[in-house]
Enzyme design. Structure first.
Site, mmCIF file in Angstrom:
data_model
loop_
_atom_site.group_PDB
_atom_site.id
_atom_site.type_symbol
_atom_site.label_atom_id
_atom_site.label_comp_id
_atom_site.label_asym_id
_atom_site.label_seq_id
_atom_site.Cartn_x
_atom_site.Cartn_y
_atom_site.Cartn_z
ATOM 1 N N CYS A 29 6.890 -15.587 7.276
ATOM 2 C CA CYS A 29 7.164 -14.460 7.501
ATOM 3 C C CYS A 29 7.716 -14.785 9.091
ATOM 4 O O CYS A 29 8.682 -13.141 10.157
ATOM 5 C CB CYS A 29 5.912 -12.919 7.317
ATOM 6 S SG CYS A 29 4.337 -13.329 8.499
ATOM 7 N N GLY B 5 15.990 -5.704 -0.903
ATOM 8 C CA GLY B 5 16.125 -7.354 -0.952
ATOM 9 C C GLY B 5 15.326 -7.571 -2.402
ATOM 10 O O GLY B 5 14.743 -7.155 -2.514
#
Length: 442
Positions: free
Chosen positions: A5, A172
């Site tokens: 991330c 996504g």
């Protein structure tokens, strides 16, 4: 290539021993993520030719001006420490995050499919996975830290009714989207739609029992959604202020946008729109519960223990070529002995068409020596060639057992040269040098 991330890590097999081409010395000075007890004041970019070449390639692929991207580099032991710490969540935005372990496994599978794995990288990644499991099993760090997705959803849920009463839109279809689906269902969310700018939304939705949003249906899906979770991270916002301004008022008074992408999926101006609560990774990090210092220290102790053991095993493996050469040398000697045995065995084999070797012609069975009717002494039992070869191989294995063990120990203790010199006195310097040359060629 490990993408998390908040970072992109490249594992590169240079084919060099630690310390070559600037190796450990440069990495030690530039290590901004070392053990807390010896962390430098500020991170510095690695200026080695390899790091510059990689930075240039990444900048070109990302469309950035040359020289705008700088990498922090590690080599040898420091690279292994960094990988182990990353795998067990010590480098994560949410310390102790367990999702990194899965990302590491997926990165290894992808590299295998692309043909970019090497034996050193495989060994390092597999040991990193072991470190991750040890930290998860022997400390409470994973329980305290949770994950970026879990913390983000808890933060978003604080602005909404129970998620079982909310409509959720997922934008996504990557690894974080998959993790988000599981975390949403754990929190009771049942009405989840998924949208993608590519054609992957349908397959993603079918695999997980979700509702796929058709191409061109993003606006309508946003109108229905109470919570929107974005995790594309493709470099450009998908939720713009122009798109969001035209939406109908949210059912529960506010519409929460949770942007989990490192490169933002939500345009910054959207946060200023009425009825919108915009949460991104900065908000997630600010709300993360701080991991207990003793758990972090326990995790670091495991990292260091595994690092010492791993480096020792690598040092021992540097003797593999020499060990293989030693075994090959003994095997050749066995084969030479077997070749010498073959004609003897053939000559000594019984002639089934005539008299057996060692028995006198005309001698009566059972007759005593010197009487004319006495038999010759019984011939010694014959050993087959296969039995002889097996015996010689077993002998060679027994002879080589201790030299092999000592070679490995010499490698682990950094005494390779002393062992090679001693071995040269035993089997000859030409044999040792031949296999040193082969090892360096590999």
């Amino acid at each position: 290539m490990l993408s998390t991330c908040n970072r992109l890590s490249l594992l590169v097999d240079t084919g060099e021993e630690p310390g070559e081409a600037g190796g450990d010395d440069a990495a030690e000075a530039d290590d901004p993520f070392a053990h807390p007890a010896r962390q430098p004041a500020s991170p510095q970019a690695d200026r080695s030719p390899l790091a510059n070449a990689l930075a240039g390639l990444l900048a070109k692929r990302a469309g950035l001006p040359a020289g705008d991207l700088h990498l922090v580099g590690f080599a040898g032991q420091e690279a292994h420490r960094e990988l182990f710490a990353t795998a067990c969540g010590l480098r994560s935005m949410v310390v102790g995050e367990r999702q990194i372990a899965g990302q590491l496994r997926r990165a290894q599978r992808t590299a295998a499919a692309e043909g970019t794995l090497s034996t050193p990288i495989i060994r390092a990644v597999e040991r990193a996975s072991i470190v991750s499991r040890r930290v998860a099993g022997e400390t409470a760090l994973a329980g305290r830290g949770r994950s970026v997705v879990a913390v983000g959803l808890d933060l978003a849920g604080s602005h909404l009714p129970a998620l079982s009463q909310c409509r959720v839109l997922l934008v996504g279809t990557g690894s974080y989207a998959g993790a988000a689906v599981g975390a949403l269902r754990e929190r009771g969310a049942g009405r989840i739609g998924v949208y993608s700018t590519t054609d992957r939304a349908r397959a993603f939705a079918q695999e997980r029992g979700l509702q796929a949003v058709p191409p061109g249906g993003l606006g309508e899906a946003l109108n229905r959604a109470d919570l929107v979770v974005t995790c594309r991270g493709l470099g450009s916002p998908v939720l713009t202020s122009g798109l969001m301004e035209g939406l109908e008022p949210a059912r529960h008074g506010v519409r929460v946008l949770l942007d989990l992408a490192l490169t933002r999926d939500v345009e910054p101006a959207v946060a200023e729109l009425p009825g919108i609560i915009h949460l991104d990774l900065d908000h997630v990090q600010a709300s993360v519960p701080r991991a207990a210092g003793q758990e972090v220290e326990a995790a670091w102790r495991i990292v260091e223990e595994e690092l010492v053991d791993f480096e020792r095993s690598l040092a021992g493996r540097r003797m593999d070529a020499l060990i293989a050469g030693l075994r090959s040398h003994a095997a050749r000697a066995v084969e030479e002995e077997a070749v010498r045995l073959r004609p003897v065995s053939a000559a000594a084999a019984p002639d089934r068409g005539g008299a057996e070797p060692g028995r006198r012609t005309g001698a009566a069975p059972g007759a005593r020596p010197g009487t004319g009717a006495e038999p010759a002494p019984a011939p010694e039992p014959m050993v087959s060639l296969a039995q002889a070869e097996r015996a010689l191989h077993r002998l060679a294995a027994r002879l080589l057992h201790q030299p092999t063990v000592q070679a490995r120990r010499a490698g682990e203790a950094g005494q390779q040269e002393a062992y090679r010199e001693a071995l040269a006195l035993v089997i000859g310097s030409d044999v040792v040098q031949d296999h040193i040359d082969k090892s360096e060629a590999v």
